[in-house]
Design a protein around this motif. Structure first.
Motif, short mmCIF file in Angstrom:
data_model
loop_
_atom_site.label_atom_id
_atom_site.label_comp_id
_atom_site.label_asym_id
_atom_site.label_seq_id
_atom_site.Cartn_x
_atom_site.Cartn_y
_atom_site.Cartn_z
N MET A 396 0.84 -1.20 0.00
CA MET A 396 0.00 0.00 0.00
C MET A 396 0.87 1.25 0.00
O MET A 396 0.59 2.23 -0.71
CB MET A 396 -0.94 -0.01 1.20
N ALA A 397 1.94 1.25 0.76
CA ALA A 397 2.82 2.42 0.82
C ALA A 397 3.46 2.70 -0.53
O ALA A 397 3.65 3.87 -0.91
CB ALA A 397 3.89 2.21 1.88
N ASN A 398 3.78 1.65 -1.29
CA ASN A 398 4.47 1.80 -2.57
C ASN A 398 3.54 1.97 -3.76
O ASN A 398 4.01 2.11 -4.90
CB ASN A 398 5.36 0.58 -2.83
N ALA A 421 14.15 -0.66 3.63
CA ALA A 421 14.84 -1.00 2.38
C ALA A 421 13.87 -1.39 1.27
O ALA A 421 14.23 -1.37 0.09
CB ALA A 421 15.83 -2.12 2.63
N ARG A 422 12.65 -1.75 1.63
CA ARG A 422 11.65 -2.17 0.64
C ARG A 422 10.73 -1.03 0.22
O ARG A 422 9.87 -1.22 -0.66
CB ARG A 422 10.83 -3.33 1.21
N LEU A 423 10.89 0.14 0.80
CA LEU A 423 10.01 1.26 0.48
C LEU A 423 10.60 2.10 -0.64
O LEU A 423 11.81 2.36 -0.68
CB LEU A 423 9.78 2.12 1.73
N GLN A 424 9.75 2.54 -1.55
CA GLN A 424 10.17 3.30 -2.72
C GLN A 424 10.07 4.79 -2.41
O GLN A 424 9.10 5.47 -2.73
CB GLN A 424 9.30 2.93 -3.91
N ALA A 425 11.11 5.28 -1.75
CA ALA A 425 11.13 6.69 -1.35
C ALA A 425 12.58 7.17 -1.31
O ALA A 425 13.50 6.39 -1.05
CB ALA A 425 10.48 6.87 0.02
N GLY A 426 12.76 8.46 -1.56
CA GLY A 426 14.10 9.01 -1.56
C GLY A 426 14.75 9.00 -0.19
O GLY A 426 15.97 8.85 -0.08
N THR A 427 13.96 9.21 0.85
CA THR A 427 14.44 9.13 2.24
C THR A 427 13.46 8.31 3.04
O THR A 427 12.24 8.51 2.92
CB THR A 427 14.56 10.53 2.88
N VAL A 428 13.96 7.40 3.86
CA VAL A 428 13.12 6.67 4.81
C VAL A 428 13.68 6.92 6.21
O VAL A 428 14.85 6.62 6.48
CB VAL A 428 13.07 5.16 4.52
N TRP A 429 12.86 7.48 7.07
CA TRP A 429 13.25 7.77 8.45
C TRP A 429 12.81 6.62 9.36
O TRP A 429 11.80 5.97 9.10
CB TRP A 429 12.61 9.06 8.93
N ILE A 430 13.57 6.41 10.41
CA ILE A 430 13.22 5.41 11.42
C ILE A 430 12.83 6.16 12.70
O ILE A 430 13.62 6.93 13.25
CB ILE A 430 14.41 4.47 11.72
N ASN A 431 11.60 5.94 13.15
CA ASN A 431 11.07 6.53 14.39
C ASN A 431 11.08 8.06 14.38
O ASN A 431 11.18 8.70 15.43
CB ASN A 431 11.82 5.99 15.61
N LYS A 432 10.98 8.64 13.21
CA LYS A 432 10.76 10.07 13.02
C LYS A 432 10.32 10.24 11.58
O LYS A 432 10.37 9.30 10.79
CB LYS A 432 12.02 10.88 13.32
N HIS A 433 9.90 11.46 11.25
CA HIS A 433 9.47 11.69 9.86
C HIS A 433 9.74 13.14 9.49
O HIS A 433 9.39 14.06 10.22
CB HIS A 433 7.99 11.38 9.67
N GLY A 434 10.37 13.32 8.33
CA GLY A 434 10.54 14.66 7.77
C GLY A 434 11.72 15.43 8.30
O GLY A 434 11.88 16.61 7.97
#
Length: 481
Positions: A396-398, A421-434
């Motif tokens: 769903m995310a991708n 690693a499986r998400l199609q995004a330029g940046t993936v944050w862990i336990n935070k966002h943006g």
């Protein structure tokens, strides 16, 4: 001390020049008059930038960096006045991660850009051949900015361009020209004349900038639709482009997360700048086992966040910057309600309230194909979608054609990184966002744009790569007969 009224006087239109009244989105009252520049004004600015560029480039990195550091000092001297003007024009409150935060980020990015090292890279040195990669100035850079973070994103564009020996012509959003005019007026206190010019015009000016033969690169932050138009306009002159386009960022809460522990960070990931942020959390996927708990904790945090006029020191959420964005958000929330989604909080704007205020809104039990999920809402409304397996959440995310950022929430960082690693995004944050950092490259995937900003990679993006390929003194190059 200079006030934001004296800042407005410094950037006021010249006598007889066309102007436009800019209104406060919180009150509907006038903030100030912005000049309406023309394509002819753009031509003059580009000519001045082209004339000033060789001398600026010849100064070298150390001198240019020193000028940027002085510019950062100037921004800090005028920080409160800039923040108050920004709050009035854009709507964001002074406090929280908003107006004062944004002005502080301008100074921080100027300093970080000035002090980031960029040395020539030795590509080959085998005793016979020595090849080095250098980055030379491009020339004149065009910077087209948005209305959501007008000062900060303009700084993201102009700081590396200037550091790399380019000159810059800026075209701000028609919604927030005063903030950009004021910021550049302050920065120009420490720069030679002609290096940095703001042309505050309409779409015709933006189109002319994107196609101008004397502009070697365009940097743009804004919608995907406008980004595509810039690509088309730039094609005939084969311009270099850095495009940070629309996002619809997904966050995935894994089954082992602690709803109470992450609620505050989830909230600010979604609602920073009242949700008007390209890399904000705009779709939240929560495992079925803790779905209700996350909804409950997030609603408790959201209900406690005061919204109102940005000049009120108590507020941390403000209005939508413009009526067009308000209407988009209202349409999407209404469509979700009509489709049977559950409104946990908000969704009930007061038609009698002045300004573009839309209440903080959380929407639960919503289908993943609902427009509030599939379209970028760009405002204070967050859909929360239930999932049962990690594979389902990732799919769903991708599923969308954008991929600016994403996040994964779990105390098990190793497991979170596997999902990331499986998400199609330029940046993936862990336990935070943006959370962006001037040292860390940032850019989008899919239709969220291309090119990197920040850090060493961001500097390289504002340079023209040049290989110096030389033989050693003892090597004689073979010459064809």
């Amino acid at each position: 001390m200079e006030t934001h009224d004296s800042l407005l006087a410094r950037i006021a239109p010249a006598p007889g020049q066309c102007s436009r009244t800019i209104l406060d989105p919180a009150t509907g009252t006038p903030v100030g008059e912005a000049p309406v520049h023309t394509v002819e004004d753009l031509e003059a600015a580009v000519a001045a930038a082209a004339a000033a560029q060789p001398a600026w480039a010849a100064l070298g990195h150390d001198a240019r960096s020193a000028a940027l550091l002085k510019a950062a000092d100037a921004v800090e001297r005028s920080a409160e006045e800039l923040a108050r003007l920004l709050s009035r024009e854009q709507g964001k409150p002074l406090n929280g991660p908003n107006a004062r935060f944004e002005v502080g980020a301008c100074a921080a990015w100027l300093r970080a850009t000035a002090t980031t090292p960029l040395d020539p890279e030795t590509v080959v040195d085998d005793g016979e051949t020595r090849a080095e990669l250098h980055y030379r100035p491009i020339g004149v850079v065009g910077a087209i900015g948005p209305w959501n973070w007008p000062m900060m994103i303009t700084t993201w564009q102009i700081a590396p361009a200037l550091r790399m020996g380019n000159t810059v012509v800026v075209k701000p959003s028609e919604y927030t020209p005063l903030s950009v005019l004021a910021l550049t007026a302050v920065i120009n206190e420490e720069l030679p004349e002609g290096l940095l010019t703001v042309i505050s015009g309409g779409p015709d000016v933006g189109e002319a900038l994107a196609s101008h033969p004397a502009i070697g690169k365009v940097m743009f932050t804004g919608s995907t639709a406008t980004g595509k138009a810039i690509i088309r306009s730039s094609a005939d002159t084969v311009k270099r482009l850095t495009l940070e386009l629309g996002g619809n960022d997904a966050g995935i809460v894994l089954p082992d997360a602690d709803p109470k522990a992450i609620a505050q960070d989830l909230f600010w990931g979604a609602f920073i700048n009242t949700g008007q942020t390209c890399a904000a959390l705009k779709r939240l996927y929560v495992h079925d086992s803790l779905y209700d708990a996350v909804c409950e904790e997030l609603a408790a945090v959201a209900a406690a966040m005061p919204m109102g006029n940005g000049l009120d020191e108590n507020n941390v959420l403000g209005p939508l910057q413009n009526q067009q964005q308000y209407d988009i958000l209202a349409r999407l929330v209404d469509a979700a309600r009509d489709a049977g989604a559950r409104i946990l909080l908000g969704g009930n704007p007061d038609p009698g309230q002045p300004g573009n205020f839309y209440p903080t809104t959380l929407v639960a039990d919503i289908d993943n194909n609902n427009p509030l999920v599939t379209e970028e809402q760009f405002g204070p409304a967050l859909p929360i979608i239930r999932y049962t397996t990690i594979d389902q959440a990732i799919a769903m995310a991708n599923a969308l054609d954008v991929g600016l950022g994403a996040s994964v929430w779990s105390p098990d960082v190793s497991a979170a990184r596997e999902v990331a690693a499986r998400l199609q995004a330029g940046t993936v944050w862990i336990n935070k966002h943006g959370a962006v950092d001037p040292r860390i490259p940032f850019g989008g995937a899919k239709q969220s744009g291309y090119g990197l900003e920040f850090g060493t990679e961001g500097l390289k993006a504002l340079g023209q790569p040049q290989i110096i390929n030389g033989w050693t003194a003892t090597q004689t190059r073979a010459t064809p007969n």
